[in-house]
Structure formats: C-alpha cells, structure tokens
Enzyme design. Structure first.
Site, PDB file in Angstrom:
ATOM      1  N   TYR A 100      41.217  20.617  33.426  1.00 15.30           N
ATOM      2  CA  TYR A 100      41.351  22.012  33.863  1.00 15.30           C
ATOM      3  C   TYR A 100      42.721  22.562  33.461  1.00 15.30           C
ATOM      4  CZ  TYR A 100      41.452  25.953  37.205  1.00 15.30           C
ATOM      5  OH  TYR A 100      41.543  27.198  37.801  1.00 15.30           O
ATOM      6  N   SER A 154      45.649  30.021  35.960  1.00 15.35           N
ATOM      7  CA  SER A 154      45.855  29.252  37.193  1.00 15.35           C
ATOM      8  C   SER A 154      47.255  28.659  37.197  1.00 15.35           C
ATOM      9  CB  SER A 154      44.824  28.113  37.237  1.00 15.35           C
ATOM     10  OG  SER A 154      45.171  27.186  38.231  1.00 15.35           O
TER      11      SER A 154
HETATM   12  O1  NJP Z   1      35.102  30.032  40.860  1.00 12.39           O
HETATM   13  P1  NJP Z   1      33.559  29.921  41.190  1.00 12.39           P
HETATM   14  P2  NJP Z   1      36.227  31.122  41.196  1.00 12.39           P
HETATM   15  N1  NJP Z   1      28.537  30.143  31.554  1.00 12.39           N
HETATM   16  O2  NJP Z   1      33.213  28.509  40.916  1.00 12.39           O
HETATM   17  C1  NJP Z   1      30.825  31.012  36.052  1.00 12.39           C
HETATM   18  C2  NJP Z   1      40.242  30.835  38.507  1.00 12.39           C
HETATM   19  N2  NJP Z   1      41.043  30.385  39.651  1.00 12.39           N
HETATM   20  O3  NJP Z   1      35.646  32.444  41.474  1.00 12.39           O
HETATM   21  O4  NJP Z   1      27.154  30.309  35.434  1.00 12.39           O
HETATM   22  C3  NJP Z   1      28.657  31.277  32.270  1.00 12.39           C
HETATM   23  O5  NJP Z   1      33.232  30.536  42.506  1.00 12.39           O
HETATM   24  C4  NJP Z   1      29.966  30.757  37.298  1.00 12.39           C
HETATM   25  O6  NJP Z   1      28.665  31.292  37.104  1.00 12.39           O
HETATM   26  P3  NJP Z   1      27.310  30.396  36.916  1.00 12.39           P
HETATM   27  C5  NJP Z   1      39.223  29.869  37.992  1.00 12.39           C
HETATM   28  O7  NJP Z   1      39.787  28.898  37.137  1.00 12.39           O
HETATM   29  C6  NJP Z   1      40.510  30.325  40.888  1.00 12.39           C
HETATM   30  O8  NJP Z   1      37.171  30.491  42.130  1.00 12.39           O
HETATM   31  O9  NJP Z   1      26.272  31.255  37.552  1.00 12.39           O
HETATM   32  N3  NJP Z   1      29.331  31.369  33.422  1.00 12.39           N
HETATM   33  C7  NJP Z   1      30.685  31.549  38.361  1.00 12.39           C
HETATM   34  O10 NJP Z   1      30.255  32.887  38.370  1.00 12.39           O
HETATM   35  C8  NJP Z   1      38.285  30.794  37.249  1.00 12.39           C
HETATM   36  O11 NJP Z   1      38.729  31.034  35.952  1.00 12.39           O
HETATM   37  C9  NJP Z   1      41.305  29.919  41.965  1.00 12.39           C
HETATM   38  O12 NJP Z   1      27.521  29.065  37.575  1.00 12.39           O
HETATM   39  C10 NJP Z   1      29.884  30.250  33.898  1.00 12.39           C
HETATM   40  C11 NJP Z   1      32.145  31.477  37.912  1.00 12.39           C
HETATM   41  O13 NJP Z   1      32.162  31.026  36.530  1.00 12.39           O
HETATM   42  C12 NJP Z   1      38.345  32.074  38.072  1.00 12.39           C
HETATM   43  O14 NJP Z   1      39.496  31.981  38.894  1.00 12.39           O
HETATM   44  C13 NJP Z   1      42.653  29.592  41.758  1.00 12.39           C
HETATM   45  C14 NJP Z   1      29.801  29.020  33.230  1.00 12.39           C
HETATM   46  C15 NJP Z   1      32.927  30.474  38.730  1.00 12.39           C
HETATM   47  O15 NJP Z   1      32.892  30.859  40.079  1.00 12.39           O
HETATM   48  C16 NJP Z   1      37.141  32.290  38.965  1.00 12.39           C
HETATM   49  O16 NJP Z   1      36.971  31.147  39.769  1.00 12.39           O
HETATM   50  C17 NJP Z   1      43.166  29.658  40.479  1.00 12.39           C
HETATM   51  C18 NJP Z   1      29.081  29.000  32.012  1.00 12.39           C
HETATM   52  N4  NJP Z   1      28.913  27.876  31.291  1.00 12.39           N
HETATM   53  C19 NJP Z   1      42.361  30.081  39.433  1.00 12.39           C
HETATM   54  N5  NJP Z   1      30.449  28.082  33.956  1.00 12.39           N
HETATM   55  C20 NJP Z   1      40.771  29.846  43.358  1.00 12.39           C
HETATM   56  N6  NJP Z   1      39.513  30.158  43.597  1.00 12.39           N
HETATM   57  O17 NJP Z   1      41.523  29.490  44.307  1.00 12.39           O
HETATM   58  C21 NJP Z   1      30.924  28.702  35.055  1.00 12.39           C
HETATM   59  O18 NJP Z   1      44.469  29.332  40.293  1.00 12.39           O
HETATM   60  N7  NJP Z   1      30.587  30.004  35.031  1.00 12.39           N
END
Ligand code: NJP
Length: 243
Positions: A163, A150
């Site tokens: 973060y 990010s």
């Molecule tokens: O986030 P979100 P994004 N164990 O919240 C999973 C980066 N990024 O798609 O477990 C297993 O929709 C969670 O799954 P669940 C960001 O830092 C984004 O935006 O079912 N899985 C879900 O599938 C990240 O690294 C933006 O809740 C776990 C996913 O993570 C990546 O992009 C900008 C978990 C999160 O989905 C994807 O983010 C940027 C666990 N303990 C960087 N905890 C942006 N969106 O603008 C969470 O600079 N997950």
C-alpha cells in the site's frame, strides 16, 4: 442517460468522474458534488453500492451516471474516456479515489498476485485514467484532477509495504502530471484524507472504535475546494483534516 442539469451550487453544471464511489470516501464525495450541482459519473465494481448512491443523489435532486467497472480492466478505462467524449466532449473534475489496502504483512511475505492487484488499482489505474481523460480535462474551461493519497506514503512503515509503495508512487505520478499541466487550465493536486470511518480503515485497524473517527461526509470540504473552478492550488498535497 440523464443530461447535465442547470442546478445551482459551487459545481453547477460541472461533470465529475469519481472512482471508488460505491462506498466510503468516494460515495461521500459523490453526494457532496451532486448536492453542489455536479453531474457525477460513479465508478466502482459493486453495482449495488452504485445504485444505492444513485438513489441518494436523486434524493438530493442531483443526477448520476453509473459505471460498474473494475479499474484493473485498463481497456475499460480507455472506453470510459471515449464514452465521456461522445457524451460531454469534456470533463471538469476527476477524483482518483479508489484504493485497495492489501494485506498488512512483512514485505518478504507479500503474495505476488496481491502486490500486482494493489499496484494496479492504486497506481496504474490512476495513470490509465490520466492517459484516457487528460484530453477531456484540458477541454474543460477549468479541469480539476484530485488523487487520494495517504500518510503511509511518507516514510517507511513496517508491514504497510504494498500500500505504502503504491501511494508513494502515486504521489510521484501526480507530481509529474502537475508539472506537465502547469501552463494549462488544468489544476492537479493530491488529497490526504486522514483517518476516516470506512471499511478500509476498519481493515487496517480492527481494534479501533470507528465512532472515534470522522464520518466520510465530514471530510468533503477539501475535495470541494479542489474541485472548484476557482481553485488555484496546483501540484500540492492538501490535508482534509487538521493534523
Ligand atoms: O476505502 P473503501 P476508503 N475497481 O474500502 C473501490 C484512501 N485513504 O473510502 O469496486 C474499481 O471504503 C471500491 O469499490 P468496489 C484510500 O487509500 C483512506 O477508506 O465496489 N473500484 C470502493 O468504492 C483510498 O484511496 C483512509 O469494491 C475499486 C473504494 O475503492 C481512498 O482513501 C486514510 C477497485 C474503496 O472504498 C478511499 O478509501 C488514508 C477496483 N478494482 C487514505 N478496488 C481512511 N479511510 O482512513 C477498490 O490515509 N475499488
């Protein structure tokens, strides 16, 4: 479990693990990789999200393995490596995408439990994935590891403490892994997705109109390019959007 199909596409016959696949960027990447012929191994906690994605992958003619897993369960990450070895003997693509934002708040007020959870998901889980899956990536003829970072990792940004620290440390972790795999067939890179219309972005910027942001499906080209066996990039940070 379904066997790897012989479908045509850039990723035909490749096996890809994608973390954070239940929604957002991870789900979009999984669909794209499946459409390009990869067998996708989908990791997240929310089974309903994984099952919905499984339906979407099947509708595309693809195949998936669902792995409902909390990435803070580090022993489970080790077991995942063992299970992938048993089934495939190698891994072609790892996308370390799962992430947690935590609460945007002054660094002195971050709750220790939340600090630990964000560091566990954004940093330590990716190290444990490397530790568990590195032998399988090396066993591929063209192992590809992509970790999602990010802009918050670059320069201190008030209130983004946990973060930003986790992503800055992730960048060092991935840089070290790239240095250590430079002479192998494994290619390791960071990917900065930019602003994307997901739940995490909405949590960080609640006043923003999501319709002004690209949909996750619109940023998957950069992931595909880094996952391609023909990719020669290594130890780089790739930006999914023009900045
Ligand atoms: O986030 P979100 P994004 N164990 O919240 C999973 C980066 N990024 O798609 O477990 C297993 O929709 C969670 O799954 P669940 C960001 O830092 C984004 O935006 O079912 N899985 C879900 O599938 C990240 O690294 C933006 O809740 C776990 C996913 O993570 C990546 O992009 C900008 C978990 C999160 O989905 C994807 O983010 C940027 C666990 N303990 C960087 N905890 C942006 N969106 O603008 C969470 O600079 N997950």
């Amino acid at each position: 479990m379904a066997e790897v199909s012989e479908r045509t596409g850039v990723l035909s016959g490749r096996v890809a693990v994608i973390t954070g696949a239940s929604r957002g960027i991870g789900a979009a990447v999984a669909k794209r990789f499946a459409a390009e012929g990869a067998h996708v191994v989908l990791v997240a906690r929310t089974s309903a999200g994984l099952e919905e994605l499984d339906d979407a992958v099947r509708a595309l003619g693809g195949s998936a393995t669902l792995v409902p897993l909390d990435l803070t369960d580090f022993d489970a990450i080790d077991r995942l490596g063992g299970a992938l070895y048993e089934r495939f003997k190698h891994l072609d693509i790892l996308v370390g995408n799962a992430g947690l934002l935590g609460t945007l708040t002054p660094i002195a007020q971050v709750k220790p439990k939340e600090w630990q959870q964000v560091l566990d998901v954004n940093l330590t889980a990716n190290w444990r994935l490397i530790r568990s899956l590195d032998p399988l990536l090396r066993a591929s003829d063209a192992g590809r590891a992509i970790f999602v970072t990010s802009g918050a990792a670059r320069g201190p940004r008030a209130y983004w403490g946990t973060y930003a620290v986790s992503k800055a440390a992730l960048e060092m972790l991935v840089g070290i892994y790239a240095a250590e795999t430079a002479k192998t067939k494994v290619r390791v890179n960071l990917l900065d997705p930019g602003r994307v219309r997901t739940g995490m972005r909405a949590k960080a910027y609640p006043g923003e109109n999501p319709e002004t942001l690209p949909h996750p499906d619109q940023i998957t080209d950069a992931f595909l390019a880094l996952a391609d066996a023909a990719c020669t990039k290594h130890g780089e940070t790739v930006f999914a959007q023009v900045r």
